[in-house]
Design a protein around this motif. Structure first.
Motif, PDB file in Angstrom:
ATOM      1  N   ALA A  25       0.850  -1.187   0.000  1.00 49.37           N
ATOM      2  CA  ALA A  25       0.000   0.000   0.000  1.00 49.37           C
ATOM      3  C   ALA A  25       0.882   1.231   0.000  1.00 49.37           C
ATOM      4  N   MET A  26       0.447   2.258  -0.716  1.00 47.70           N
ATOM      5  CA  MET A  26       1.194   3.507  -0.798  1.00 47.70           C
ATOM      6  C   MET A  26       0.308   4.687  -0.428  1.00 47.70           C
ATOM      7  N   TYR A  63       5.927  10.383  -0.330  1.00 48.43           N
ATOM      8  CA  TYR A  63       5.128   9.160  -0.274  1.00 48.43           C
ATOM      9  C   TYR A  63       5.876   8.027   0.414  1.00 48.43           C
ATOM     10  N   THR A  64       5.107   7.144   1.019  1.00 45.44           N
ATOM     11  CA  THR A  64       5.649   5.959   1.674  1.00 45.44           C
ATOM     12  C   THR A  64       4.932   4.738   1.129  1.00 45.44           C
ATOM     13  N   SER A  65       5.704   3.669   0.903  1.00 48.01           N
ATOM     14  CA  SER A  65       5.093   2.392   0.537  1.00 48.01           C
ATOM     15  C   SER A  65       5.360   1.410   1.667  1.00 48.01           C
ATOM     16  N   GLN A  83      -9.953  -4.409  -0.438  1.00 53.36           N
ATOM     17  CA  GLN A  83     -11.115  -3.531  -0.335  1.00 53.36           C
ATOM     18  C   GLN A  83     -10.965  -2.604   0.872  1.00 53.36           C
ATOM     19  N   SER A  84     -10.556  -3.161   2.007  1.00 52.15           N
ATOM     20  CA  SER A  84     -10.371  -2.349   3.212  1.00 52.15           C
ATOM     21  C   SER A  84      -9.283  -1.308   3.025  1.00 52.15           C
ATOM     22  N   LEU A  85      -8.177  -1.691   2.392  1.00 54.51           N
ATOM     23  CA  LEU A  85      -7.103  -0.731   2.135  1.00 54.51           C
ATOM     24  C   LEU A  85      -7.574   0.370   1.188  1.00 54.51           C
ATOM     25  N   ASN A  86      -8.256  -0.004   0.132  1.00 51.89           N
ATOM     26  CA  ASN A  86      -8.707   0.985  -0.852  1.00 51.89           C
ATOM     27  C   ASN A  86      -9.803   1.900  -0.303  1.00 51.89           C
ATOM     28  N   ASP A  87     -10.523   1.444   0.725  1.00 47.93           N
ATOM     29  CA  ASP A  87     -11.561   2.267   1.341  1.00 47.93           C
ATOM     30  C   ASP A  87     -10.982   3.370   2.227  1.00 47.93           C
ATOM     31  N   ASP A  88      -9.724   3.243   2.608  1.00 51.16           N
ATOM     32  CA  ASP A  88      -9.097   4.225   3.485  1.00 51.16           C
ATOM     33  C   ASP A  88      -8.602   5.420   2.672  1.00 51.16           C
ATOM     34  N   SER A  89      -8.967   6.611   3.093  1.00 50.45           N
ATOM     35  CA  SER A  89      -8.638   7.826   2.330  1.00 50.45           C
ATOM     36  C   SER A  89      -7.145   8.158   2.335  1.00 50.45           C
ATOM     37  N   ILE A  91      -4.749   5.992   1.884  1.00 47.68           N
ATOM     38  CA  ILE A  91      -4.060   5.066   0.983  1.00 47.68           C
ATOM     39  C   ILE A  91      -4.420   5.450  -0.451  1.00 47.68           C
ATOM     40  N   VAL A  92      -3.392   5.762  -1.232  1.00 44.63           N
ATOM     41  CA  VAL A  92      -3.647   6.232  -2.584  1.00 44.63           C
ATOM     42  C   VAL A  92      -3.497   5.137  -3.644  1.00 44.63           C
ATOM     43  N   MET A  93      -2.788   4.039  -3.295  1.00 48.15           N
ATOM     44  CA  MET A  93      -2.616   2.971  -4.270  1.00 48.15           C
ATOM     45  C   MET A  93      -2.290   1.667  -3.546  1.00 48.15           C
ATOM     46  N   THR A  94      -2.769   0.562  -4.095  1.00 48.82           N
ATOM     47  CA  THR A  94      -2.418  -0.758  -3.575  1.00 48.82           C
ATOM     48  C   THR A  94      -1.939  -1.629  -4.724  1.00 48.82           C
ATOM     49  N   LEU A  95      -1.047  -2.544  -4.381  1.00 51.25           N
ATOM     50  CA  LEU A  95      -0.541  -3.508  -5.349  1.00 51.25           C
ATOM     51  C   LEU A  95      -0.598  -4.887  -4.741  1.00 51.25           C
TER      52      LEU A  95
END
Length: 95
Positions: A25-26, A63-65, A83-89, A91-95
């Motif tokens: 997550a970034m 930025y931090t990853s 889904q939980s990571l992407n729902d957090d404001s 967190i701008v990107m997940t891989l």
């Protein structure tokens, strides 16, 4: 779940569970960004081993990853984590 559903699910996933899987997550660098990512992942993972978390800061420091190595047990588990990571404001990107 029907046999047909199970067959489709197995065909969709190239992973064999359980397996070691890196979740990345970034977001904007902040004092507790890594702790927040780990906290979100802990909601879906029973055990995060010592040394499983690595953090990198971008060249400019903005930025931090955070990469967390987990033992994934199913595709559904991974879907819920992302889904939980992407729902957090924060967190701008997940891989």
């Amino acid at each position: 779940m029907t046999e047909h559903s199970k067959d489709n699910e197995q065909q969709e996933s190239v992973l064999t569970f359980p397996c070691e899987f890196p979740v990345k997550a970034m977001g904007k660098s902040g004092e507790d960004f890594d702790a927040k990512v780990v906290s979100i992942i802990r909601q879906h993972v029973d055990d995060i081993k010592e040394g499983a978390v690595t953090t990198n800061t971008s060249k400019g420091g903005k930025y931090t990853s955070v990469t967390v190595m987990i033992t994934a047990t199913s595709k559904q588990q991974l879907d819920k984590i992302y889904q939980s990571l992407n729902d957090d404001s924060d967190i701008v990107m997940t891989l």
